[in-house]
Design a protein around this motif. Structure first.
Motif, PDB file in Angstrom:
ATOM      1  N   GLY A   4       0.787  -1.081  -0.043  1.00  0.00           N
ATOM      2  CA  GLY A   4      -0.129   0.057  -0.021  1.00  0.00           C
ATOM      3  C   GLY A   4       0.855   1.266   0.012  1.00  0.00           C
ATOM      4  N   PHE A   5       0.400   2.349  -0.694  1.00  0.00           N
ATOM      5  CA  PHE A   5       0.914   3.744  -0.659  1.00  0.00           C
ATOM      6  C   PHE A   5      -0.047   4.588  -0.123  1.00  0.00           C
ATOM      7  N   GLN A   6       0.551   5.570   0.955  1.00  0.00           N
ATOM      8  CA  GLN A   6      -0.334   6.514   1.226  1.00  0.00           C
ATOM      9  C   GLN A   6       0.537   7.705   1.429  1.00  0.00           C
ATOM     10  N   SER A   7      -0.050   8.838   0.676  1.00  0.00           N
ATOM     11  CA  SER A   7       0.598   9.996   0.601  1.00  0.00           C
ATOM     12  C   SER A   7       0.302  10.954   1.842  1.00  0.00           C
ATOM     13  N   THR A   8       1.164  11.627   2.286  1.00  0.00           N
ATOM     14  CA  THR A   8       0.833  12.561   3.482  1.00  0.00           C
ATOM     15  C   THR A   8       0.810  13.942   3.017  1.00  0.00           C
ATOM     16  N   ASP A   9       0.996  14.159   1.877  1.00  0.00           N
ATOM     17  CA  ASP A   9       0.825  15.621   1.387  1.00  0.00           C
ATOM     18  C   ASP A   9      -0.302  15.802   0.098  1.00  0.00           C
ATOM     19  N   ALA A  10      -1.028  14.732   0.047  1.00  0.00           N
ATOM     20  CA  ALA A  10      -1.921  14.728  -0.950  1.00  0.00           C
ATOM     21  C   ALA A  10      -3.046  13.580  -0.860  1.00  0.00           C
ATOM     22  N   ALA A  11      -4.218  13.895  -1.126  1.00  0.00           N
ATOM     23  CA  ALA A  11      -5.257  12.877  -0.825  1.00  0.00           C
ATOM     24  C   ALA A  11      -5.340  11.764  -1.823  1.00  0.00           C
ATOM     25  N   ALA A  12      -4.127  10.940  -1.613  1.00  0.00           N
ATOM     26  CA  ALA A  12      -3.931   9.810  -2.588  1.00  0.00           C
ATOM     27  C   ALA A  12      -3.489   8.394  -1.800  1.00  0.00           C
ATOM     28  N   ALA A  13      -4.164   7.425  -1.902  1.00  0.00           N
ATOM     29  CA  ALA A  13      -3.526   6.233  -1.522  1.00  0.00           C
ATOM     30  C   ALA A  13      -4.179   5.076  -2.539  1.00  0.00           C
ATOM     31  N   ARG A  29      -7.113   3.577   0.348  1.00  0.00           N
ATOM     32  CA  ARG A  29      -6.732   2.622   1.414  1.00  0.00           C
ATOM     33  C   ARG A  29      -7.426   1.207   1.710  1.00  0.00           C
ATOM     34  N   ALA A  30      -6.737   0.129   1.397  1.00  0.00           N
ATOM     35  CA  ALA A  30      -7.201  -1.418   1.694  1.00  0.00           C
ATOM     36  C   ALA A  30      -6.369  -2.102   2.269  1.00  0.00           C
ATOM     37  N   PRO A  31      -6.834  -3.155   2.808  1.00  0.00           N
ATOM     38  CA  PRO A  31      -5.593  -4.227   3.578  1.00  0.00           C
ATOM     39  C   PRO A  31      -4.516  -4.539   2.725  1.00  0.00           C
ATOM     40  N   ALA A  32      -3.549  -4.292   3.210  1.00  0.00           N
ATOM     41  CA  ALA A  32      -2.065  -4.777   2.440  1.00  0.00           C
ATOM     42  C   ALA A  32      -1.279  -5.417   3.435  1.00  0.00           C
ATOM     43  N   SER A  33      -0.269  -5.921   2.864  1.00  0.00           N
ATOM     44  CA  SER A  33       0.733  -7.033   3.748  1.00  0.00           C
ATOM     45  C   SER A  33       1.832  -5.874   4.203  1.00  0.00           C
ATOM     46  N   ALA A  34       1.999  -4.773   3.342  1.00  0.00           N
ATOM     47  CA  ALA A  34       2.971  -3.756   4.093  1.00  0.00           C
ATOM     48  C   ALA A  34       2.478  -2.133   3.472  1.00  0.00           C
ATOM     49  N   TYR A  35       2.609  -1.434   4.155  1.00  0.00           N
ATOM     50  CA  TYR A  35       2.347   0.151   3.661  1.00  0.00           C
ATOM     51  C   TYR A  35       3.307   1.030   3.905  1.00  0.00           C
ATOM     52  N   LEU A  36       3.602   1.979   2.618  1.00  0.00           N
ATOM     53  CA  LEU A  36       4.493   2.834   2.837  1.00  0.00           C
ATOM     54  C   LEU A  36       3.544   4.186   2.782  1.00  0.00           C
ATOM     55  N   ARG A  37       4.414   4.986   3.678  1.00  0.00           N
ATOM     56  CA  ARG A  37       3.589   6.271   3.887  1.00  0.00           C
ATOM     57  C   ARG A  37       4.627   7.551   3.805  1.00  0.00           C
ATOM     58  N   GLY A  38       4.377   8.418   2.962  1.00  0.00           N
ATOM     59  CA  GLY A  38       5.559   9.505   2.806  1.00  0.00           C
ATOM     60  C   GLY A  38       4.836  10.599   1.720  1.00  0.00           C
ATOM     61  N   THR A  39       5.464  11.509   1.333  1.00  0.00           N
ATOM     62  CA  THR A  39       5.297  12.567   0.516  1.00  0.00           C
ATOM     63  C   THR A  39       5.127  11.753  -0.993  1.00  0.00           C
ATOM     64  N   ALA A  40       4.221  12.489  -1.610  1.00  0.00           N
ATOM     65  CA  ALA A  40       3.805  11.705  -2.962  1.00  0.00           C
ATOM     66  C   ALA A  40       5.361  11.847  -3.862  1.00  0.00           C
ATOM     67  N   ASP A  42       8.415  11.211  -2.507  1.00  0.00           N
ATOM     68  CA  ASP A  42       8.929  10.224  -2.096  1.00  0.00           C
ATOM     69  C   ASP A  42       8.536   8.748  -2.419  1.00  0.00           C
ATOM     70  N   LEU A  43       7.077   8.798  -2.618  1.00  0.00           N
ATOM     71  CA  LEU A  43       6.522   7.511  -2.957  1.00  0.00           C
ATOM     72  C   LEU A  43       6.511   7.025  -4.444  1.00  0.00           C
ATOM     73  N   PHE A  44       6.434   8.216  -5.210  1.00  0.00           N
ATOM     74  CA  PHE A  44       6.868   8.023  -6.700  1.00  0.00           C
ATOM     75  C   PHE A  44       8.272   7.690  -6.856  1.00  0.00           C
ATOM     76  N   GLY A  52      15.430   4.509  -1.397  1.00  0.00           N
ATOM     77  CA  GLY A  52      15.162   3.428  -0.676  1.00  0.00           C
ATOM     78  C   GLY A  52      14.040   3.456   0.502  1.00  0.00           C
ATOM     79  N   LEU A  53      14.063   2.398   1.149  1.00  0.00           N
ATOM     80  CA  LEU A  53      13.095   2.324   2.173  1.00  0.00           C
ATOM     81  C   LEU A  53      13.386   3.397   3.277  1.00  0.00           C
ATOM     82  N   ASP A  54      14.452   4.097   3.534  1.00  0.00           N
ATOM     83  CA  ASP A  54      14.803   5.155   4.454  1.00  0.00           C
ATOM     84  C   ASP A  54      13.964   6.369   4.219  1.00  0.00           C
ATOM     85  N   ARG A  55      13.483   6.585   3.073  1.00  0.00           N
ATOM     86  CA  ARG A  55      12.713   7.645   2.822  1.00  0.00           C
ATOM     87  C   ARG A  55      11.029   7.707   3.412  1.00  0.00           C
ATOM     88  N   PRO A  56      10.273   6.654   2.887  1.00  0.00           N
ATOM     89  CA  PRO A  56       9.165   6.399   3.263  1.00  0.00           C
ATOM     90  C   PRO A  56       8.897   5.519   4.744  1.00  0.00           C
TER      91      PRO A  56
END
Length: 73
Positions: A4-13, A29-40, A42-44, A52-56
């Motif tokens: 899963g991807f969830q943006s902290t600075d935009a209404a996007a998941a 947003r739906a059930p997922a094995s793992a979720y990444l949360r960060g700025t749009a 960083d997710l892009f 890498g995984l140090d950002r989200p």
């Protein structure tokens, strides 16, 4: 697993799952094995293996998020 991807600075998941050699994307947003949360941004960049995984923030099964970099582009 699903990632899963969830943006902290935009209404996007969304959730991405690999099945049968294809990517399947569900918006929202739906059930997922793992979720990444960060700025749009960083997710892009993560989705294209540019950061890498140090950002989200990672929650859930970290190995699912780590496996993303092994997918063919």
């Amino acid at each position: 697993g699903s990632l899963g991807f969830q943006s902290t600075d935009a209404a996007a998941a969304f959730v991405v799952e690999v099945s049968g050699g294809r990517l399947h994307v569900r918006e929202g947003r739906a059930p997922a094995s793992a979720y990444l949360r960060g700025t749009a941004s960083d997710l892009f960049l993560f989705s294209w293996n540019r950061v890498g995984l140090d950002r989200p923030e990672v929650t859930g099964d970290r190995s699912v998020a780590t496996a993303w970099s092994t997918l063919p582009v």
